[in-house]
Motif scaffolding. Structure first.
Motif, PDB file in Angstrom:
ATOM      1  N   GLN A  24      -5.517  -0.121   3.757  1.00 56.68           N
ATOM      2  CA  GLN A  24      -5.632  -1.099   2.674  1.00 56.68           C
ATOM      3  C   GLN A  24      -5.398  -2.522   3.163  1.00 56.68           C
ATOM      4  O   GLN A  24      -5.994  -3.468   2.606  1.00 56.68           O
ATOM      5  CB  GLN A  24      -4.684  -0.731   1.538  1.00 56.68           C
ATOM      6  N   GLU A 192      -2.773   6.367  -2.079  1.00 60.23           N
ATOM      7  CA  GLU A 192      -3.631   5.222  -2.380  1.00 60.23           C
ATOM      8  C   GLU A 192      -3.081   4.382  -3.521  1.00 60.23           C
ATOM      9  O   GLU A 192      -3.119   3.153  -3.480  1.00 60.23           O
ATOM     10  CB  GLU A 192      -5.046   5.699  -2.746  1.00 60.23           C
ATOM     11  N   ARG A 196      -1.418   0.548  -3.065  1.00 63.46           N
ATOM     12  CA  ARG A 196      -2.075  -0.537  -3.804  1.00 63.46           C
ATOM     13  C   ARG A 196      -1.053  -1.329  -4.618  1.00 63.46           C
ATOM     14  O   ARG A 196      -1.049  -2.567  -4.596  1.00 63.46           O
ATOM     15  CB  ARG A 196      -3.160   0.024  -4.713  1.00 63.46           C
TER      16      ARG A 196
END
Length: 234
Positions: A24, A192, A196
């Motif tokens: 990310q 994920e 984030r």
């Protein structure tokens, strides 16, 4: 701080949360991502710079800091988890083992990179903590002790580094779907999603992030004595 254009150093970056942080960070436009792991050959993500690092070895920490003088964001992700409580037959070994990585590893990297971050404009440190920083259970008692200690360290670092403009963010979360807790048959957050939220919190200048509803509820209930209960009994 903005992730775009930053130089990110991630410990334990070969798998699990560390790998997801690296993915990310790259996706958000980080200029450079250092991916640190004990076995450098286990870092296979394209676009990162592998760094050999065992956070329990001061000489490897010193070498990493000397080689990575442009870091602006340090993510202290490396950690270990062992089952067993504070009164287990092997409690002293459990405590020492986990404190060495989960507390002293975080301290070594943070103190070693502090001057680097200051020279590079302040930057930020993210410490991966746990819901067990606040509550505990006999199943993971020694692990919880190590994470509570790391939480206290995080709060100390925040105060001590404020003068140089370094943001220090504490990450708190429950069970996350990684190899480390694969043996636990419990609801788990997706890596994920929690990564984030964490990077969003860094960019927003926050100092603490709770990445799932259970952790947010525990934080709200601290004043009511929720920490006096077994975290896995509810």
């Amino acid at each position: 701080m903005n992730i775009e254009g930053s130089v990110v150093f991630i410990t334990g970056a070969n798998r699990g949360l560390g790998l997801e942080f690296a993915k990310q960070a790259l996706a958000r436009g980080a200029k450079k991502v250092y991916a640190a792991a004990r076995q450098i050959e286990s870092v296979t993500l394209p676009g990162v710079i592998p760094v050999k690092l065992d956070v329990t070895k001061p000489e490897e920490v010193a070498a990493a800091v000397a080689a990575c003088g442009d870091v602006t964001l340090l993510i202290n992700n490396a950690g270990i988890g062992r089952t067993g409580g504070a009164l287990a037959d092997d409690a002293e070994a459990l405590l020492r083992d986990q404190l060495e990585t989960n507390l002293f590893g975080v301290w070594r990297l943070s103190s070693a990179f502090a001057a680097t971050l200051g020279r590079n404009g302040g930057g930020a440190i993210v410490n991966i903590l746990s819901i067990l920083s606040w509550v505990n259970t006999p199943t993971l008692g020694a692990y919880g002790v190590s994470k509570s200690a790391a939480w206290a360290l995080t709060n100390s670092l925040r105060q001590e580094l404020s003068a140089q403009g370094t943001q220090v963010l504490g990450f708190h979360g429950g069970f996350i779907d990684t190899d480390m807790i694969s043996a636990f048959d419990v609801p788990k957050s997706r890596p994920e999603d929690v990564v984030r939220q964490t990077l969003d919190a860094v960019q927003a200048g926050q100092v603490e992030v709770s990445v799932d509803e259970s952790t947010r509820q525990v934080k709200q209930a601290l004043s009511a004595g929720v920490y006096l209960q077994d975290a896995l009994a509810h």
